[in-house]
Design an enzyme around this catalytic site. Structure first.
Site, mmCIF file in Angstrom:
data_model
loop_
_atom_site.group_PDB
_atom_site.id
_atom_site.type_symbol
_atom_site.label_atom_id
_atom_site.label_comp_id
_atom_site.label_asym_id
_atom_site.label_seq_id
_atom_site.Cartn_x
_atom_site.Cartn_y
_atom_site.Cartn_z
ATOM 1 N N TYR A 59 71.938 -35.423 36.465
ATOM 2 C CA TYR A 59 73.144 -34.885 37.102
ATOM 3 C C TYR A 59 72.828 -34.405 38.519
ATOM 4 C CZ TYR A 59 77.227 -31.723 37.594
ATOM 5 O OH TYR A 59 78.369 -31.076 38.014
ATOM 6 N N GLY B 93 108.554 -28.799 41.707
ATOM 7 C CA GLY B 93 109.227 -29.477 42.825
ATOM 8 C C GLY B 93 108.359 -30.514 43.518
ATOM 9 N N ALA C 63 72.139 -37.255 40.955
ATOM 10 C CA ALA C 63 73.347 -37.992 41.353
ATOM 11 C C ALA C 63 74.216 -37.147 42.288
ATOM 12 C CB ALA C 63 74.135 -38.412 40.120
ATOM 13 N N SER D 188 93.137 -34.995 34.826
ATOM 14 C CA SER D 188 93.951 -34.660 33.655
ATOM 15 C C SER D 188 93.621 -33.285 33.093
ATOM 16 C CB SER D 188 93.772 -35.723 32.566
ATOM 17 O OG SER D 188 92.427 -35.789 32.155
HETATM 18 N N1 LIG Z 1 83.247 -27.138 35.498
HETATM 19 C C1 LIG Z 1 82.140 -26.751 36.105
HETATM 20 O O1 LIG Z 1 81.496 -25.763 35.766
HETATM 21 C C2 LIG Z 1 81.649 -27.529 37.294
HETATM 22 C C3 LIG Z 1 80.655 -26.956 38.114
HETATM 23 C C4 LIG Z 1 80.203 -27.650 39.221
HETATM 24 C C5 LIG Z 1 80.732 -28.898 39.509
HETATM 25 N N2 LIG Z 1 81.677 -29.439 38.689
HETATM 26 C C6 LIG Z 1 82.211 -30.759 39.039
HETATM 27 O O2 LIG Z 1 83.615 -30.694 39.048
HETATM 28 C C7 LIG Z 1 84.156 -31.950 38.624
HETATM 29 C C8 LIG Z 1 85.118 -31.750 37.472
HETATM 30 O O3 LIG Z 1 84.440 -31.134 36.390
HETATM 31 P P1 LIG Z 1 85.230 -30.518 35.142
HETATM 32 O O4 LIG Z 1 84.308 -29.538 34.508
HETATM 33 O O5 LIG Z 1 86.576 -30.072 35.559
HETATM 34 O O6 LIG Z 1 85.314 -31.799 34.206
HETATM 35 P P2 LIG Z 1 86.214 -32.076 32.887
HETATM 36 O O7 LIG Z 1 85.293 -32.651 31.871
HETATM 37 O O8 LIG Z 1 87.042 -30.898 32.512
HETATM 38 O O9 LIG Z 1 87.249 -33.194 33.389
HETATM 39 C C9 LIG Z 1 86.761 -34.471 33.695
HETATM 40 C C10 LIG Z 1 87.908 -35.343 34.133
HETATM 41 O O10 LIG Z 1 87.349 -36.613 34.498
HETATM 42 C C11 LIG Z 1 88.039 -37.626 33.779
HETATM 43 N N3 LIG Z 1 87.110 -38.740 33.598
HETATM 44 C C12 LIG Z 1 85.967 -38.774 32.860
HETATM 45 N N4 LIG Z 1 85.384 -39.974 32.986
HETATM 46 C C13 LIG Z 1 86.182 -40.698 33.815
HETATM 47 C C14 LIG Z 1 86.137 -42.014 34.301
HETATM 48 N N5 LIG Z 1 85.118 -42.835 33.993
HETATM 49 N N6 LIG Z 1 87.147 -42.455 35.092
HETATM 50 C C15 LIG Z 1 88.200 -41.638 35.405
HETATM 51 N N7 LIG Z 1 88.287 -40.370 34.987
HETATM 52 C C16 LIG Z 1 87.285 -39.918 34.197
HETATM 53 C C17 LIG Z 1 88.553 -37.009 32.520
HETATM 54 O O11 LIG Z 1 89.679 -37.757 32.055
HETATM 55 C C18 LIG Z 1 88.938 -35.606 33.030
HETATM 56 O O12 LIG Z 1 90.219 -35.673 33.632
HETATM 57 C C19 LIG Z 1 82.952 -32.828 38.293
HETATM 58 O O13 LIG Z 1 82.629 -33.628 39.399
HETATM 59 C C20 LIG Z 1 81.857 -31.814 38.015
HETATM 60 O O14 LIG Z 1 80.591 -32.354 38.233
HETATM 61 C C21 LIG Z 1 82.142 -28.785 37.591
#
Ligand SMILES: NC(=O)c1ccc[n+]([C@@H]2O[C@H](COP(=O)([O-])OP(=O)(O)OC[C@H]3O[C@@H](n4cnc5c(N)ncnc54)[C@H](O)[C@@H]3O)[C@@H](O)[C@H]2O)c1
Length: 248
Positions: free
Chosen positions: A155, A53, A158, A13
Site C-alpha cells: 500500500y 439541490g 503504491a 459510493s
Molecule cells: N479511510 C482511511 O482511513 C484512509 C486513510 C488514508 C487514505 N485513505 C484513502 O482514501 C481513499 C478512500 O478510502 P476509504 O477508506 O474511503 O475506502 P472505502 O473502502 O470506504 O471505499 C472504497 C470505494 O472504492 C470503490 N472501489 C473499490 N474498488 C474499486 C474499483 N476497482 N473500481 C472502482 N471503484 C472501486 C468502492 O466501491 C468504494 O466506493 C483511498 O484511496 C484510501 O487509500 C483512506
C-alpha cells in the site's frame, strides 16, 4: 445536462469518496459517482446530492481496468458532459502483510488501484482539459507515505508512487492550466474499519494533535478547495489532512 462543471470521483459510493462527491456537489459540480459493486450505496449518495439541490449520477466501473476506465470516461461525457475535475480515490482491500509473506500480487493489486488505473483515467480526461486550458486532478493519497507503518509495504509503495506521479504530472500539465495535487488523509474510520479494535482507534486518536479523528467531510472540504477557482495557482502539492498527526 445543465451546464454545471463535471467532477468524476472514483470509489464514491461510501467512505471518503462519498464525502468528496457531496462536497464537490455543494460547490456546484455535477458529480459522477463511480463505484465497483454496491449500486444501492452509490444510488444513496446520488440521492443525498439531489436532495440538496445538486446534480449527480452513479457510474459502475472497475477503474483498475484500462478499458473499463476509458469506457467510464465515455459514459460520463455522454451523460453529464466533459470532465472538469477528476478525483482518484478508489481503493480495494489494503493488505496488512509482513515482508516474509508479501508477494507480487499484493504489490500489483495496489499499483492497479493507485497508479495504473489512474493513468488510464488521467490520459482520458486530459485532452479536453488541455483544449479548455483548465482542469483539476486530485489524487487521494495517504499519511502512510509519511509514516511507513509496518506491514503496509504494498500500500505504502503504491501511494508513494502515486504521489511522485502526481508531482511529475503537475509539472507537465500546469502550463495547460490543469492543476494536479494530492490530498493525504490520516485515519478516517469508515465501513472498511468495522473490525478495527476500539483500543486501536483510541490509541490513534491520542496521537492526533487536533484531538479527534478526521471525517470524510474534512477530506471533501480539502478536495473541494483544490477543485475551486481559488486554488488555480496550487500545483504539485500534497496536502496532509491529518489533524497534525503527520507534523513529525
Ligand atoms: N479511510 C482511511 O482511513 C484512509 C486513510 C488514508 C487514505 N485513505 C484513502 O482514501 C481513499 C478512500 O478510502 P476509504 O477508506 O474511503 O475506502 P472505502 O473502502 O470506504 O471505499 C472504497 C470505494 O472504492 C470503490 N472501489 C473499490 N474498488 C474499486 C474499483 N476497482 N473500481 C472502482 N471503484 C472501486 C468502492 O466501491 C468504494 O466506493 C483511498 O484511496 C484510501 O487509500 C483512506
Amino acid at each position: 445536462m445543465n451546464g454545471a462543471p463535471v467532477a468524476l470521483v472514483t470509489g464514491a459510493s461510501r467512505g471518503i469518496g462519498a464525502g468528496i462527491a457531496e462536497a464537490l456537489a455543494r460547490t456546484g459540480y455535477g458529480v459522477a459517482v463511480n463505484y465497483l459493486c454496491d449500486h444501492r450505496a452509490a444510488a444513496a449518495v446520488v440521492e443525498r446530492i439531489r436532495a440538496g439541490g445538486g446534480v449527480a449520477r452513479a457510474f459502475q466501473a472497475d477503474v483498475t481496468s484500462t478499458s473499463a476506465a476509458q469506457a467510464l470516461h465515455e459514459d460520463v461525457r455522454r451523460e453529464l458532459g466533459e470532465v472538469h475535475a477528476l478525483v482518484l480515490n478508489a481503493t480495494g482491500p489494503q493488505p496488512d502483510v509482513p515482508l516474509d509473506d508479501l508477494d507480487r500480487k499484493d504489490l500489483q493489486d495496489q499499483l492497479d488501484h493507485f497508479v495504473l488505473g489512474p493513468l488510464a483515467l488521467v490520459q482520458a480526461v486530459v485532452p479536453a482539459m488541455r483544449e479548455r486550458r483548465a482542469g483539476r486532478i486530485v489524487f487521494i493519497g495517504s499519511e502512510v507515505v509519511d509514516l511507513a507503518p509496518a506491514h503496509t509495504a504494498a500500500y505504502t509503495a503504491a501511494k508513494s508512487a502515486q504521489a511522485a506521479m502526481a508531482r511529475v504530472w503537475a509539472r507537465e500539465l500546469a502550463p495547460h492550466g490543469i492543476t494536479v495535487n494530492t490530498v493525504s488523509p490520516g485515519f478516517i474510520p469508515g465501513d472498511r474499519h468495522r473490525d478495527t479494535p476500539q483500543a486501536a482507534i483510541e490509541d490513534y486518536t491520542a496521537q492526533v494533535p487536533a484531538g479527534r479523528l478526521g471525517t470524510a467531510s474534512d477530506i471533501g472540504a480539502a478536495v473541494a478547495f483544490l477543485c475551486s477557482e481559488a486554488a488555480a495557482f496550487i500545483a504539485g502539492e500534497r496536502l496532509r489532512v491529518t489533524g497534525g498527526h503527520t507534523i513529525g
